[in-house]
Write a protein that holds these residues in place. Structure first.
Motif, PDB file in Angstrom:
ATOM      1  N   GLY A  26     -99.449 -53.609  34.298  1.00  0.00           N
ATOM      2  CA  GLY A  26     -98.794 -54.848  33.910  1.00  0.00           C
ATOM      3  C   GLY A  26     -97.295 -54.686  33.798  1.00  0.00           C
ATOM      4  N   GLY A  27     -96.868 -53.536  33.288  1.00  0.00           N
ATOM      5  CA  GLY A  27     -95.439 -53.300  33.122  1.00  0.00           C
ATOM      6  C   GLY A  27     -94.687 -53.242  34.439  1.00  0.00           C
ATOM      7  N   LEU A  28     -95.327 -52.732  35.475  1.00  0.00           N
ATOM      8  CA  LEU A  28     -94.631 -52.666  36.763  1.00  0.00           C
ATOM      9  C   LEU A  28     -94.437 -54.049  37.382  1.00  0.00           C
ATOM     10  N   LEU A  29     -95.310 -54.995  37.015  1.00  0.00           N
ATOM     11  CA  LEU A  29     -95.123 -56.366  37.504  1.00  0.00           C
ATOM     12  C   LEU A  29     -93.864 -56.979  36.911  1.00  0.00           C
ATOM     13  N   THR A  30     -93.700 -56.856  35.599  1.00  0.00           N
ATOM     14  CA  THR A  30     -92.491 -57.411  34.981  1.00  0.00           C
ATOM     15  C   THR A  30     -91.255 -56.640  35.433  1.00  0.00           C
ATOM     16  N   GLU A  31     -91.408 -55.348  35.673  1.00  0.00           N
ATOM     17  CA  GLU A  31     -90.273 -54.557  36.145  1.00  0.00           C
ATOM     18  C   GLU A  31     -89.819 -55.038  37.518  1.00  0.00           C
ATOM     19  N   HIS A  32     -90.751 -55.314  38.420  1.00  0.00           N
ATOM     20  CA  HIS A  32     -90.402 -55.843  39.730  1.00  0.00           C
ATOM     21  C   HIS A  32     -89.755 -57.219  39.610  1.00  0.00           C
ATOM     22  N   ALA A  33     -90.184 -57.983  38.591  1.00  0.00           N
ATOM     23  CA  ALA A  33     -89.644 -59.332  38.412  1.00  0.00           C
ATOM     24  C   ALA A  33     -88.291 -59.331  37.707  1.00  0.00           C
ATOM     25  N   GLY A  34     -87.792 -58.161  37.354  1.00  0.00           N
ATOM     26  CA  GLY A  34     -86.493 -58.088  36.712  1.00  0.00           C
ATOM     27  C   GLY A  34     -86.525 -58.268  35.217  1.00  0.00           C
ATOM     28  N   LEU A 163    -101.413 -55.763  46.406  1.00  0.00           N
ATOM     29  CA  LEU A 163    -100.845 -57.037  45.973  1.00  0.00           C
ATOM     30  C   LEU A 163     -99.324 -57.011  45.987  1.00  0.00           C
ATOM     31  N   VAL A 164     -98.741 -55.916  45.505  1.00  0.00           N
ATOM     32  CA  VAL A 164     -97.283 -55.839  45.380  1.00  0.00           C
ATOM     33  C   VAL A 164     -96.604 -55.620  46.720  1.00  0.00           C
ATOM     34  N   TYR A 165     -97.199 -54.796  47.587  1.00  0.00           N
ATOM     35  CA  TYR A 165     -96.506 -54.379  48.810  1.00  0.00           C
ATOM     36  C   TYR A 165     -97.065 -54.974  50.104  1.00  0.00           C
ATOM     37  N   ARG A 166     -98.188 -55.667  50.035  1.00  0.00           N
ATOM     38  CA  ARG A 166     -98.791 -56.157  51.280  1.00  0.00           C
ATOM     39  C   ARG A 166     -99.147 -57.634  51.259  1.00  0.00           C
ATOM     40  N   THR A 167     -98.632 -58.389  50.297  1.00  0.00           N
ATOM     41  CA  THR A 167     -98.933 -59.817  50.235  1.00  0.00           C
ATOM     42  C   THR A 167     -97.641 -60.609  50.056  1.00  0.00           C
ATOM     43  N   PRO A 168     -97.627 -61.877  50.454  1.00  0.00           N
ATOM     44  CA  PRO A 168     -96.449 -62.727  50.216  1.00  0.00           C
ATOM     45  C   PRO A 168     -96.112 -62.842  48.733  1.00  0.00           C
ATOM     46  N   TRP A 169     -97.148 -62.906  47.883  1.00  0.00           N
ATOM     47  CA  TRP A 169     -96.893 -63.007  46.447  1.00  0.00           C
ATOM     48  C   TRP A 169     -96.126 -61.786  45.955  1.00  0.00           C
ATOM     49  N   GLY A 170     -96.482 -60.616  46.467  1.00  0.00           N
ATOM     50  CA  GLY A 170     -95.784 -59.400  46.079  1.00  0.00           C
ATOM     51  C   GLY A 170     -94.333 -59.407  46.529  1.00  0.00           C
ATOM     52  N   TRP A 172     -92.509 -62.103  46.952  1.00  0.00           N
ATOM     53  CA  TRP A 172     -91.823 -63.055  46.071  1.00  0.00           C
ATOM     54  C   TRP A 172     -91.535 -62.402  44.714  1.00  0.00           C
ATOM     55  N   LEU A 173     -92.506 -61.626  44.214  1.00  0.00           N
ATOM     56  CA  LEU A 173     -92.332 -60.962  42.926  1.00  0.00           C
ATOM     57  C   LEU A 173     -91.146 -60.006  42.966  1.00  0.00           C
ATOM     58  N   ARG A 174     -91.079 -59.193  44.001  1.00  0.00           N
ATOM     59  CA  ARG A 174     -89.979 -58.231  44.104  1.00  0.00           C
ATOM     60  C   ARG A 174     -88.647 -58.925  44.336  1.00  0.00           C
ATOM     61  N   ALA A 175     -88.679 -60.011  45.078  1.00  0.00           N
ATOM     62  CA  ALA A 175     -87.447 -60.762  45.324  1.00  0.00           C
ATOM     63  C   ALA A 175     -86.938 -61.433  44.055  1.00  0.00           C
ATOM     64  N   SER A 176     -87.848 -61.817  43.155  1.00  0.00           N
ATOM     65  CA  SER A 176     -87.428 -62.468  41.914  1.00  0.00           C
ATOM     66  C   SER A 176     -86.606 -61.534  41.046  1.00  0.00           C
ATOM     67  N   GLY A 177     -86.817 -60.217  41.210  1.00  0.00           N
ATOM     68  CA  GLY A 177     -86.020 -59.262  40.461  1.00  0.00           C
ATOM     69  C   GLY A 177     -84.820 -58.742  41.227  1.00  0.00           C
ATOM     70  N   GLU A 178     -84.931 -58.665  42.556  1.00  0.00           N
ATOM     71  CA  GLU A 178     -83.870 -58.076  43.364  1.00  0.00           C
ATOM     72  C   GLU A 178     -82.898 -59.117  43.916  1.00  0.00           C
ATOM     73  N   HIS A 179     -83.449 -60.235  44.424  1.00  0.00           N
ATOM     74  CA  HIS A 179     -82.604 -61.272  45.031  1.00  0.00           C
ATOM     75  C   HIS A 179     -83.101 -62.661  44.618  1.00  0.00           C
ATOM     76  N   PRO A 180     -82.952 -63.011  43.339  1.00  0.00           N
ATOM     77  CA  PRO A 180     -83.477 -64.302  42.872  1.00  0.00           C
ATOM     78  C   PRO A 180     -82.843 -65.500  43.577  1.00  0.00           C
ATOM     79  N   GLY A 181     -81.567 -65.376  43.932  1.00  0.00           N
ATOM     80  CA  GLY A 181     -80.911 -66.487  44.621  1.00  0.00           C
ATOM     81  C   GLY A 181     -81.528 -66.746  45.976  1.00  0.00           C
ATOM     82  N   ALA A 182     -81.800 -65.683  46.721  1.00  0.00           N
ATOM     83  CA  ALA A 182     -82.432 -65.839  48.033  1.00  0.00           C
ATOM     84  C   ALA A 182     -83.838 -66.409  47.898  1.00  0.00           C
ATOM     85  N   LEU A 183     -84.556 -65.977  46.861  1.00  0.00           N
ATOM     86  CA  LEU A 183     -85.911 -66.485  46.654  1.00  0.00           C
ATOM     87  C   LEU A 183     -85.883 -67.972  46.326  1.00  0.00           C
ATOM     88  N   ARG A 184     -84.916 -68.385  45.511  1.00  0.00           N
ATOM     89  CA  ARG A 184     -84.801 -69.808  45.172  1.00  0.00           C
ATOM     90  C   ARG A 184     -84.448 -70.634  46.407  1.00  0.00           C
TER      91      ARG A 184
END
Length: 299
Positions: A26-34, A163-170, A172-184
């Protein structure tokens, strides 16, 4: 050495590592989300209390696990409300959550059950015998006959990696922490992804608490999370938020935790042996810092 490194040591390693690994998922999900979620220790503690409390009232371990997950989601929503919605400092909210959980569980233990310190239950998680594997010397004794969640954790790690590395949701999750502007710009809300990550983190921490209380010992005791949430966070950082690496880090913690228990049989102070897994955790974090500095210097 032969008396220390036995099948019992490695069975205890799996038992100690599983709650930490579940919380780390669970912690790695929030970590990816920033979002830095250091409130996982409180989430684990509340999940452990609810799992035991419900199992005592209903006599069902399954209902205890389900209740722990649901309460974990609610606590995750509480965390997200302040951190994501109100943009409060995540460190302060996480620390407050840990302190609140310690006080709340002690209060409810006395208010609801009239006991202090420990609440025991007769409903524990089932153990599973693995066909064929249980016939293999040493390996069968270590892997077979453990709590169901010890095996499910391995499956969860594989699912989380996919889920994190092979799906669109993953992505989006990583982008929300790394590039939130691009994701928006792409039409996906970074805040929504952080909410989802926080809720899932709460669910995993509730599951970790249920395993800790019903799978390991079949009881709840005050402060039984024993900083495992902080260790889970350290595993996430050490493993660079990769599910497989975080699980290996949790196994390392479990090994040294089990080693500490075994060394107590040789008249070594428990105050000393209980320090071992946490000292290793600090060393892990120092290694992460040094590794990061070397990478920056190389760049």
């Amino acid at each position: 050495m032969g008396n220390i490194f036995t099948t019992g040591l490695f069975r205890q390693m799996l038992r100690s590592a599983t709650p930490v690994a579940l919380a780390a998922m669970g912690g790695l999900l929030t970590e990816h989300a920033g979002v830095m979620n250091i409130g996982m220790d409180g989430m684990i503690l509340i999940g452990a209390f609810v799992a035991v409390a419900v199992s005592v009232v209903t006599g069902s371990a399954a209902l205890g696990v389900l209740a722990a997950i649901l309460v974990g989601v609610l606590v995750g929503a509480f965390f997200a409300l302040f951190v994501v919605k109100f943009r409060s400092d995540e460190f302060i909210i996480g620390t407050a959550l840990n302190i609140f959980a310690g006080g709340l569980t002690v209060f409810l233990l006395g208010a609801l059950f009239g006991v202090r310190g420990t609440l025991r239950t007769q409903a524990g998680l089932p153990t599973v015998d693995l066909p064929l594997i249980d016939q293999i010397p040493f390996l069968g004794e270590v892997l077979s006959g453990n709590s169901l969640f010890i095996y499910l954790t391995v499956l969860i790690v594989l699912i989380m990696w996919t889920l994190v590395y092979r799906t669109p949701w993953g992505r989006w999750l990583r982008a929300s922490g790394e590039h939130p502007g691009a994701l928006r710009t792409a039409g996906v809300s970074p805040e929504g992804m952080r909410w989802q990550a926080s809720l899932l983190c709460g669910a995993f921490c509730g599951l970790a608490g249920a395993q800790l209380a019903l799978g390991n010992v079949s009881m709840f005791s005050e402060g039984m999370s024993n900083s495992r949430g902080y260790v889970a966070f350290a595993c996430v950082i050490f493993g660079a938020a990769n599910p497989g690496k975080a699980y290996l880090a949790a196994l390392m913690f479990g090994f040294f935790d089990a080693l500490g228990y075994r060394l107590q049989e040789y008249n070594i102070s428990s105050n000393l042996t209980s320090m071992i897994p946490y000292v290793i955790t600090v060393i892990m974090m120092v290694y992460v810092v040094i590794r990061g500095q070397k990478k920056k210097a190389a760049v």
